[in-house]
Design a protein around this motif. Structure first.
Motif, PDB file in Angstrom:
ATOM      1  N   HIS A  44       0.833  -1.202   0.000  1.00 53.89           N
ATOM      2  CA  HIS A  44       0.000   0.000   0.000  1.00 53.89           C
ATOM      3  C   HIS A  44       0.869   1.253   0.000  1.00 53.89           C
ATOM      4  O   HIS A  44       1.662   1.494   0.919  1.00 53.89           O
ATOM      5  N   ASN A  45       0.752   2.037  -1.062  1.00 54.78           N
ATOM      6  CA  ASN A  45       1.373   3.367  -1.157  1.00 54.78           C
ATOM      7  C   ASN A  45       2.873   3.364  -0.877  1.00 54.78           C
ATOM      8  O   ASN A  45       3.435   4.394  -0.462  1.00 54.78           O
ATOM      9  N   SER A  46       3.552   2.254  -1.116  1.00 52.38           N
ATOM     10  CA  SER A  46       4.992   2.208  -0.850  1.00 52.38           C
ATOM     11  C   SER A  46       5.669   1.122  -1.680  1.00 52.38           C
ATOM     12  O   SER A  46       5.079   0.070  -1.959  1.00 52.38           O
ATOM     13  N   PRO A  66       8.927  -4.409  -9.369  1.00 55.46           N
ATOM     14  CA  PRO A  66       8.685  -3.441  -8.294  1.00 55.46           C
ATOM     15  C   PRO A  66       7.382  -2.701  -8.546  1.00 55.46           C
ATOM     16  O   PRO A  66       7.128  -2.215  -9.650  1.00 55.46           O
ATOM     17  N   GLY A  67       6.557  -2.623  -7.507  1.00 55.29           N
ATOM     18  CA  GLY A  67       5.263  -1.989  -7.708  1.00 55.29           C
ATOM     19  C   GLY A  67       4.677  -1.429  -6.437  1.00 55.29           C
ATOM     20  O   GLY A  67       5.316  -1.376  -5.381  1.00 55.29           O
ATOM     21  N   MET A  68       3.445  -1.010  -6.543  1.00 55.50           N
ATOM     22  CA  MET A  68       2.723  -0.363  -5.452  1.00 55.50           C
ATOM     23  C   MET A  68       1.230  -0.494  -5.728  1.00 55.50           C
ATOM     24  O   MET A  68       0.796  -0.466  -6.876  1.00 55.50           O
ATOM     25  N   GLU A  69       0.448  -0.637  -4.662  1.00 56.72           N
ATOM     26  CA  GLU A  69      -1.000  -0.477  -4.764  1.00 56.72           C
ATOM     27  C   GLU A  69      -1.333   0.892  -4.200  1.00 56.72           C
ATOM     28  O   GLU A  69      -1.329   1.095  -2.986  1.00 56.72           O
ATOM     29  N   LEU A  70      -1.573   1.822  -5.086  1.00 57.88           N
ATOM     30  CA  LEU A  70      -1.821   3.195  -4.684  1.00 57.88           C
ATOM     31  C   LEU A  70      -3.300   3.413  -4.381  1.00 57.88           C
ATOM     32  O   LEU A  70      -4.171   2.870  -5.069  1.00 57.88           O
ATOM     33  N   THR A  71      -3.563   4.206  -3.341  1.00 63.96           N
ATOM     34  CA  THR A  71      -4.928   4.584  -3.007  1.00 63.96           C
ATOM     35  C   THR A  71      -5.153   6.015  -3.467  1.00 63.96           C
ATOM     36  O   THR A  71      -4.490   6.943  -3.002  1.00 63.96           O
ATOM     37  N   THR A  72      -6.077   6.201  -4.386  1.00 60.79           N
ATOM     38  CA  THR A  72      -6.349   7.526  -4.919  1.00 60.79           C
ATOM     39  C   THR A  72      -7.131   8.360  -3.902  1.00 60.79           C
ATOM     40  O   THR A  72      -7.551   7.869  -2.849  1.00 60.79           O
ATOM     41  N   SER A  73      -7.351   9.601  -4.244  1.00 61.73           N
ATOM     42  CA  SER A  73      -8.111  10.482  -3.353  1.00 61.73           C
ATOM     43  C   SER A  73      -9.551  10.013  -3.185  1.00 61.73           C
ATOM     44  O   SER A  73     -10.207  10.331  -2.190  1.00 61.73           O
ATOM     45  N   HIS A  98       2.390  12.732  -0.660  1.00 58.42           N
ATOM     46  CA  HIS A  98       0.992  12.965  -1.009  1.00 58.42           C
ATOM     47  C   HIS A  98       0.031  12.060  -0.244  1.00 58.42           C
ATOM     48  O   HIS A  98      -1.173  12.055  -0.531  1.00 58.42           O
ATOM     49  N   ILE A  99       0.552  11.281   0.719  1.00 63.43           N
ATOM     50  CA  ILE A  99      -0.314  10.503   1.606  1.00 63.43           C
ATOM     51  C   ILE A  99      -0.852  11.427   2.690  1.00 63.43           C
ATOM     52  O   ILE A  99      -0.138  12.301   3.187  1.00 63.43           O
ATOM     53  N   LEU A 100      -2.082  11.230   3.070  1.00 66.24           N
ATOM     54  CA  LEU A 100      -2.633  12.023   4.163  1.00 66.24           C
ATOM     55  C   LEU A 100      -1.735  11.880   5.395  1.00 66.24           C
ATOM     56  O   LEU A 100      -1.306  10.777   5.731  1.00 66.24           O
ATOM     57  N   PRO A 101      -1.413  12.983   6.062  1.00 70.30           N
ATOM     58  CA  PRO A 101      -0.444  12.954   7.161  1.00 70.30           C
ATOM     59  C   PRO A 101      -1.033  12.385   8.449  1.00 70.30           C
ATOM     60  O   PRO A 101      -1.136  13.073   9.477  1.00 70.30           O
ATOM     61  N   ILE A 102      -1.412  11.118   8.382  1.00 75.35           N
ATOM     62  CA  ILE A 102      -1.960  10.410   9.546  1.00 75.35           C
ATOM     63  C   ILE A 102      -0.902   9.432  10.038  1.00 75.35           C
ATOM     64  O   ILE A 102      -0.391   8.618   9.264  1.00 75.35           O
ATOM     65  N   LYS A 103      -0.568   9.503  11.296  1.00 75.02           N
ATOM     66  CA  LYS A 103       0.464   8.639  11.850  1.00 75.02           C
ATOM     67  C   LYS A 103      -0.089   7.239  12.093  1.00 75.02           C
ATOM     68  O   LYS A 103      -1.208   7.069  12.582  1.00 75.02           O
ATOM     69  N   ASN A 104       0.702   6.233  11.748  1.00 71.19           N
ATOM     70  CA  ASN A 104       0.279   4.858  11.977  1.00 71.19           C
ATOM     71  C   ASN A 104       0.216   4.553  13.473  1.00 71.19           C
ATOM     72  O   ASN A 104       1.064   4.990  14.254  1.00 71.19           O
ATOM     73  N   LYS A 105      -0.805   3.816  13.866  1.00 68.62           N
ATOM     74  CA  LYS A 105      -0.926   3.299  15.230  1.00 68.62           C
ATOM     75  C   LYS A 105      -0.837   1.785  15.139  1.00 68.62           C
ATOM     76  O   LYS A 105      -1.798   1.116  14.732  1.00 68.62           O
ATOM     77  N   GLU A 106       0.350   1.251  15.471  1.00 65.79           N
ATOM     78  CA  GLU A 106       0.615  -0.168  15.271  1.00 65.79           C
ATOM     79  C   GLU A 106      -0.380  -1.063  15.998  1.00 65.79           C
ATOM     80  O   GLU A 106      -0.751  -2.132  15.496  1.00 65.79           O
ATOM     81  N   HIS A 107      -0.829  -0.656  17.169  1.00 64.81           N
ATOM     82  CA  HIS A 107      -1.732  -1.508  17.946  1.00 64.81           C
ATOM     83  C   HIS A 107      -3.116  -1.580  17.320  1.00 64.81           C
ATOM     84  O   HIS A 107      -3.912  -2.466  17.657  1.00 64.81           O
ATOM     85  N   ILE A 108      -3.402  -0.681  16.390  1.00 62.45           N
ATOM     86  CA  ILE A 108      -4.691  -0.697  15.696  1.00 62.45           C
ATOM     87  C   ILE A 108      -4.543  -1.248  14.282  1.00 62.45           C
ATOM     88  O   ILE A 108      -5.286  -2.150  13.877  1.00 62.45           O
ATOM     89  N   PHE A 109      -3.596  -0.713  13.534  1.00 60.98           N
ATOM     90  CA  PHE A 109      -3.501  -1.039  12.108  1.00 60.98           C
ATOM     91  C   PHE A 109      -2.451  -2.096  11.779  1.00 60.98           C
ATOM     92  O   PHE A 109      -2.544  -2.758  10.749  1.00 60.98           O
ATOM     93  N   ILE A 130      -2.159   2.852   4.559  1.00 63.99           N
ATOM     94  CA  ILE A 130      -3.469   2.539   3.974  1.00 63.99           C
ATOM     95  C   ILE A 130      -4.354   3.774   3.864  1.00 63.99           C
ATOM     96  O   ILE A 130      -5.520   3.677   3.471  1.00 63.99           O
ATOM     97  N   SER A 131      -3.809   4.934   4.187  1.00 63.44           N
ATOM     98  CA  SER A 131      -4.552   6.179   3.994  1.00 63.44           C
ATOM     99  C   SER A 131      -4.653   6.502   2.503  1.00 63.44           C
ATOM    100  O   SER A 131      -3.872   5.996   1.680  1.00 63.44           O
ATOM    101  N   ALA A 132      -5.585   7.354   2.172  1.00 63.17           N
ATOM    102  CA  ALA A 132      -5.689   7.833   0.795  1.00 63.17           C
ATOM    103  C   ALA A 132      -4.572   8.835   0.511  1.00 63.17           C
ATOM    104  O   ALA A 132      -4.008   9.446   1.413  1.00 63.17           O
ATOM    105  N   THR A 133      -4.255   8.977  -0.746  1.00 63.54           N
ATOM    106  CA  THR A 133      -3.381  10.051  -1.194  1.00 63.54           C
ATOM    107  C   THR A 133      -4.262  11.195  -1.704  1.00 63.54           C
ATOM    108  O   THR A 133      -5.493  11.072  -1.770  1.00 63.54           O
ATOM    109  N   ASP A 134      -3.634  12.293  -2.079  1.00 64.29           N
ATOM    110  CA  ASP A 134      -4.400  13.378  -2.703  1.00 64.29           C
ATOM    111  C   ASP A 134      -4.315  13.311  -4.228  1.00 64.29           C
ATOM    112  O   ASP A 134      -4.599  14.289  -4.922  1.00 64.29           O
TER     113      ASP A 134
END
Length: 247
Positions: A44-46, A66-73, A98-109, A130-134
């Protein structure tokens, strides 16, 4: 033309939803055990575990794209594949900003682990992958092409995070020539409902998050050679739609 068994959509332990056992060495090794010729690592996005995966591909005799599964806006998932690691990592650097600036929470995600060529953890990605990009769906194809890659909508038959589930239609100005379907049994229904896919090459990949979910050698594509650029060109060639055969 060379027939190649493929699975062009899988996740490593870099994706927060990927199992910790999905290390670069393990996933490439499992692909080799199953008899696949070519795989793509599409976290995801990386693309940051692609260097290690490609190294293991050389050792196991498996072509690793080499690839990526990108999440669009719009939260549509798009598979992006690149001819070289440099192209993929350059695209990775662009996407991260361009990923939404949400910090990962390992205990959740879950953890987002970067691994080296010895399968040692060397770091973790801070932003939640796994956040959306813009980046909008209508921009992604030209953007990926500018990095010499190709892009196509992922798992179009999925009820979430797919082009059809999230947008409900194929945009009339679309130009993509390939699409991924998870269950080939859904293909004729989707082509009837959305005739655009009649002109697309169709691939079926696993979207594996666990080792056991990696595809068996069932689906093939035909390429001029085993080089990654030729394989990517085959995905866009208009002379086939899809081909499958049980080994």
């Amino acid at each position: 033309m060379i027939p190649l068994y493929y699975d062009l959509h899988m996740h490593s332990c870099l994706s927060p939803c990927g199992d910790d056992d999905m290390t670069p060495a393990n996933l490439v090794g499992m692909a080799a055990v199953k008899g696949l010729d070519v795989i793509a690592l599409t976290d995801h996005n990386s693309c940051r575990n692609c260097p290690a995966a490609m190294k293991h591909g050389e050792e196991y005799g498996v072509i690793v794209i080499p690839g990526m599964e990108l999440t669009t806006s719009e939260e549509v998932h798009v598979v992006c594949l690149f001819p070289t690691l440099d192209d993929a990592l350059s695209f990775d650097a662009y996407v991260y900003d361009h990923i939404l600036p949400i910090k990962n929470k390992e205990h959740i995600f879950g953890r987002q682990q970067i691994m080296d060529k010895e399968d040692h953890v060397t770091g973790n990605v801070e932003r939640l992958l796994i956040s959306a990009t813009d980046i909008s769906f209508d921009r992604i194809f030209a953007l990926v092409s500018s990095y010499h890659g190709i892009a196509y909508p992922a798992h179009i038959d999925k009820t979430t995070t797919s082009l059809l589930s999230n947008l409900g239609f194929v945009p009339p100005d679309s130009t993509f020539l390939c699409a991924e379907i998870h269950n080939m049994g859904n293909l004729h229904r989707i082509q009837k409902e959305h005739p655009y896919f009649l002109q697309c090459n169709i691939v079926s990949s696993s979207d594996a998050h666990y080792l056991e979910d990696i595809n068996e050698p069932y689906y093939q594509l035909y390429s001029e050679s085993r080089s990654i650029p030729d394989i990517l060109a085959a995905l866009l060639r208009r002379t086939w739609r899809y081909f499958s055969r049980k080994r």
